[in-house]
Write a protein that holds these residues in place. Sequence first.
Motif, PDB file in Angstrom:
ATOM      1  N   GLU A   1      19.795 -34.253  -6.569  1.00 50.78           N
ATOM      2  CA  GLU A   1      20.937 -33.342  -6.441  1.00 50.78           C
ATOM      3  C   GLU A   1      22.246 -34.050  -6.774  1.00 50.78           C
ATOM      4  O   GLU A   1      23.119 -33.499  -7.435  1.00 50.78           O
ATOM      5  N   LYS A   2      22.378 -35.290  -6.314  1.00 46.69           N
ATOM      6  CA  LYS A   2      23.582 -36.059  -6.601  1.00 46.69           C
ATOM      7  C   LYS A   2      23.702 -36.304  -8.101  1.00 46.69           C
ATOM      8  O   LYS A   2      24.781 -36.174  -8.682  1.00 46.69           O
ATOM      9  N   GLY A   3      22.598 -36.628  -8.751  1.00 46.64           N
ATOM     10  CA  GLY A   3      22.589 -36.825 -10.201  1.00 46.64           C
ATOM     11  C   GLY A   3      22.986 -35.560 -10.950  1.00 46.64           C
ATOM     12  O   GLY A   3      23.751 -35.600 -11.916  1.00 46.64           O
ATOM     13  N   LYS A   4      22.489 -34.418 -10.510  1.00 46.60           N
ATOM     14  CA  LYS A   4      22.848 -33.143 -11.133  1.00 46.60           C
ATOM     15  C   LYS A   4      24.339 -32.847 -10.955  1.00 46.60           C
ATOM     16  O   LYS A   4      24.992 -32.347 -11.855  1.00 46.60           O
TER      17      LYS A   4
ATOM     18  N   GLN B   1      27.556 -32.620 -13.915  1.00 47.43           N
ATOM     19  CA  GLN B   1      28.487 -31.501 -14.064  1.00 47.43           C
ATOM     20  C   GLN B   1      29.942 -31.946 -13.990  1.00 47.43           C
ATOM     21  O   GLN B   1      30.844 -31.118 -14.089  1.00 47.43           O
ATOM     22  N   GLU B   2      30.166 -33.237 -13.809  1.00 43.43           N
ATOM     23  CA  GLU B   2      31.513 -33.781 -13.696  1.00 43.43           C
ATOM     24  C   GLU B   2      31.711 -34.882 -14.746  1.00 43.43           C
ATOM     25  O   GLU B   2      31.689 -36.076 -14.434  1.00 43.43           O
ATOM     26  N   PRO B   3      31.904 -34.489 -16.009  1.00 44.58           N
ATOM     27  CA  PRO B   3      31.975 -35.478 -17.085  1.00 44.58           C
ATOM     28  C   PRO B   3      33.103 -36.491 -16.927  1.00 44.58           C
ATOM     29  O   PRO B   3      33.037 -37.582 -17.495  1.00 44.58           O
ATOM     30  N   GLN B   4      34.111 -36.189 -16.129  1.00 42.08           N
ATOM     31  CA  GLN B   4      35.207 -37.132 -15.918  1.00 42.08           C
ATOM     32  C   GLN B   4      34.748 -38.398 -15.198  1.00 42.08           C
ATOM     33  O   GLN B   4      35.456 -39.394 -15.177  1.00 42.08           O
ATOM     34  N   ARG B   5      33.558 -38.380 -14.630  1.00 40.86           N
ATOM     35  CA  ARG B   5      33.001 -39.558 -13.966  1.00 40.86           C
ATOM     36  C   ARG B   5      32.538 -40.625 -14.961  1.00 40.86           C
ATOM     37  O   ARG B   5      32.329 -41.768 -14.585  1.00 40.86           O
ATOM     38  N   PHE B   6      32.329 -40.233 -16.205  1.00 42.40           N
ATOM     39  CA  PHE B   6      31.723 -41.125 -17.190  1.00 42.40           C
ATOM     40  C   PHE B   6      32.794 -41.703 -18.107  1.00 42.40           C
ATOM     41  O   PHE B   6      33.633 -40.981 -18.631  1.00 42.40           O
TER      42      PHE B   6
ATOM     43  N   LEU C   1      29.653 -35.171 -27.282  1.00 41.35           N
ATOM     44  CA  LEU C   1      30.162 -35.963 -26.157  1.00 41.35           C
ATOM     45  C   LEU C   1      31.621 -35.691 -25.824  1.00 41.35           C
ATOM     46  O   LEU C   1      32.182 -36.342 -24.937  1.00 41.35           O
ATOM     47  N   ASN C   2      32.241 -34.763 -26.501  1.00 33.64           N
ATOM     48  CA  ASN C   2      33.670 -34.494 -26.341  1.00 33.64           C
ATOM     49  C   ASN C   2      34.133 -34.384 -24.886  1.00 33.64           C
ATOM     50  O   ASN C   2      35.153 -34.967 -24.539  1.00 33.64           O
ATOM     51  N   PRO C   3      33.420 -33.674 -24.008  1.00 36.30           N
ATOM     52  CA  PRO C   3      33.920 -33.571 -22.628  1.00 36.30           C
ATOM     53  C   PRO C   3      34.084 -34.935 -21.949  1.00 36.30           C
ATOM     54  O   PRO C   3      35.005 -35.133 -21.167  1.00 36.30           O
ATOM     55  N   MET C   4      33.234 -35.876 -22.248  1.00 35.83           N
ATOM     56  CA  MET C   4      33.320 -37.194 -21.622  1.00 35.83           C
ATOM     57  C   MET C   4      34.299 -38.098 -22.351  1.00 35.83           C
ATOM     58  O   MET C   4      35.010 -38.881 -21.732  1.00 35.83           O
ATOM     59  N   LEU C   5      34.368 -38.001 -23.663  1.00 41.88           N
ATOM     60  CA  LEU C   5      35.257 -38.857 -24.427  1.00 41.88           C
ATOM     61  C   LEU C   5      36.712 -38.487 -24.198  1.00 41.88           C
ATOM     62  O   LEU C   5      37.577 -39.356 -24.193  1.00 41.88           O
ATOM     63  N   ASP C   6      37.001 -37.219 -23.995  1.00 37.31           N
ATOM     64  CA  ASP C   6      38.379 -36.788 -23.738  1.00 37.31           C
ATOM     65  C   ASP C   6      38.923 -37.378 -22.447  1.00 37.31           C
ATOM     66  O   ASP C   6      40.114 -37.515 -22.288  1.00 37.31           O
ATOM     67  N   GLU C   7      38.033 -37.715 -21.532  1.00 39.13           N
ATOM     68  CA  GLU C   7      38.463 -38.226 -20.240  1.00 39.13           C
ATOM     69  C   GLU C   7      38.658 -39.740 -20.250  1.00 39.13           C
ATOM     70  O   GLU C   7      39.033 -40.323 -19.248  1.00 39.13           O
TER      71      GLU C   7
END
Length: 76
Positions: A5-8, A12-17, A65-71
Amino acid sequence: IGKIEKGKRYAQEPQRFHFRKLEVIVDGDNNPHEVYFENGRWNCDCSFFRTRGRCSHTIALETLLNPMLDEMPVGS
């Protein structure tokens, strides 16, 4: 189950990466290509990238990968 559940939730929070390095093989229509992301920049071994600095392989990964790269923080 708690870790699943934590992994899921993390997914859903790409800003973590925060990508620093990434190496991917992209199966192009004619050949596989090595694509790298390092220090905030893309690089591909295809001839189109060498002459233009961007190609279908890097664009595909940027789109994916845009959601993660933007962050990514500036200068990372």
